[in-house]
Design an enzyme around this catalytic site. Structure first.
Site, mmCIF file in Angstrom:
data_model
loop_
_atom_site.group_PDB
_atom_site.id
_atom_site.type_symbol
_atom_site.label_atom_id
_atom_site.label_comp_id
_atom_site.label_asym_id
_atom_site.label_seq_id
_atom_site.Cartn_x
_atom_site.Cartn_y
_atom_site.Cartn_z
ATOM 1 N N SER A 141 39.004 -1.276 -18.761
ATOM 2 C CA SER A 141 37.979 -2.270 -19.296
ATOM 3 C C SER A 141 38.291 -3.621 -18.708
ATOM 4 O O SER A 141 39.415 -3.972 -18.131
ATOM 5 C CB SER A 141 38.277 -2.415 -20.836
ATOM 6 N N TYR A 153 44.705 -3.580 -27.098
ATOM 7 C CA TYR A 153 43.718 -2.910 -26.232
ATOM 8 C C TYR A 153 43.710 -3.262 -24.791
ATOM 9 O O TYR A 153 43.867 -2.235 -23.862
ATOM 10 C CB TYR A 153 42.300 -3.495 -26.725
ATOM 11 N N LYS A 157 44.548 -0.756 -21.567
ATOM 12 C CA LYS A 157 43.672 -0.768 -20.517
ATOM 13 C C LYS A 157 44.161 -1.003 -19.128
ATOM 14 O O LYS A 157 44.058 -0.650 -18.181
ATOM 15 C CB LYS A 157 42.388 -1.748 -20.798
#
Length: 252
Positions: A141, A153, A157
């Protein structure tokens, strides 16, 4: 590889990017195993593929559970054939600022994204090594570059990018490529939930993101599926260890 030999596993295939990718790969000629927490979750994805003339099965598995992953991959190999492509797409959000983020928020995101990609990749590589052919694509991402409220997150990622580059080095001699796709803002239920959580109308949320994206629009699951389609193709055999940003700009 012939079409009859091509089998793809797509995790998190119930909706959004996963569902779009499963349908795109089926259209490309793959038999597709759509994986999510339960078989029922992927019923719509499998139905759409079947209706279009493709071949697909739904598989229920928690990608963070080693035994469940091994069982799922063995089931796919026995039912559809040995997998030659894996798309590590399963993911969750547990956004919060660092001082509010719980141990569970951190662990859940790491377990699904990083541990899940590791377990699935480890399980399929045995089949790919035997075939001397394989394609592994993991979903990173633009958040890997840093994003407020997403320490968990973003770390997961970014970790997937290092994981991908290492797989490329280790598995390359066996005809297996490993790449990552890093989407920017994509219109999905997950992002709609994010907008709701922060109290912003989703249409307004999209408009704001489009205005700051160089191509002046937000992305769709089909945009990401198209990039994945290329990376799992036979023609992408000399592309490995790369991170492709599908973001409408350098950061999205």
């Amino acid at each position: 590889m012939t079409d009859s030999q091509r089998v793809a596993i797509v995790t998190g295939a119930a909706r959004g990017i996963g569902a779009a990718t499963a349908q795109r790969l089926a259209a490309d000629g793959f038999a597709v195993a759509a994986v999510d927490l339960t078989e029922d979750n992927c019923a719509d994805t499998v139905a759409a593929i079947t209706k279009a003339g493709g071949r697909a099965i739904a598989v229920g598995a928690d990608v963070s559970d080693s035994a469940a992953v091994d069982t799922a991959v063995a089931h796919v190999a026995a039912t559809l054939g040995a997998p030659s492509a894996l798309v590590n797409n399963a993911g969750v959000l547990r956004d919060n600022l660092l001082f509010k983020m719980s141990d569970g928020d951190w662990d859940t995101v790491m377990s699904v994204h990083l541990r899940g990609a590791f377990l699935c990749s480890r399980a399929v590589q045995k089949h790919m090594v035997e075939q001397k052919y394989g394609r592994i694509v993991s979903l990173s991402s633009t958040s890997a570059l840093g994003n407020r409220g997403q320490a968990n997150y973003a770390a997961a990622k970014a970790g997937l990018q290092g994981f991908t580059k290492t797989l490329a080095i280790e598995l390359g001699p066996f005809g297996i490529t490993a790449n990552a796709v890093a989407p920017g803002f994509i219109v999905t239920e997950m992002n709609a939930a994010t907008a709701a959580r922060v109290g912003v109308d989703f249409e307004a949320f999209q408009a704001a993101r489009a205005a700051e994206t160089p191509v002046r629009r937000v992305g769709t699951p089909a945009d990401v599926a198209h990039a994945i389609s290329y990376l799992v193709s036979e023609g992408a055999g000399f592309v490995t260890g790369q991170v492709i940003y599908v973001a409408g700009g350098p950061r999205g």
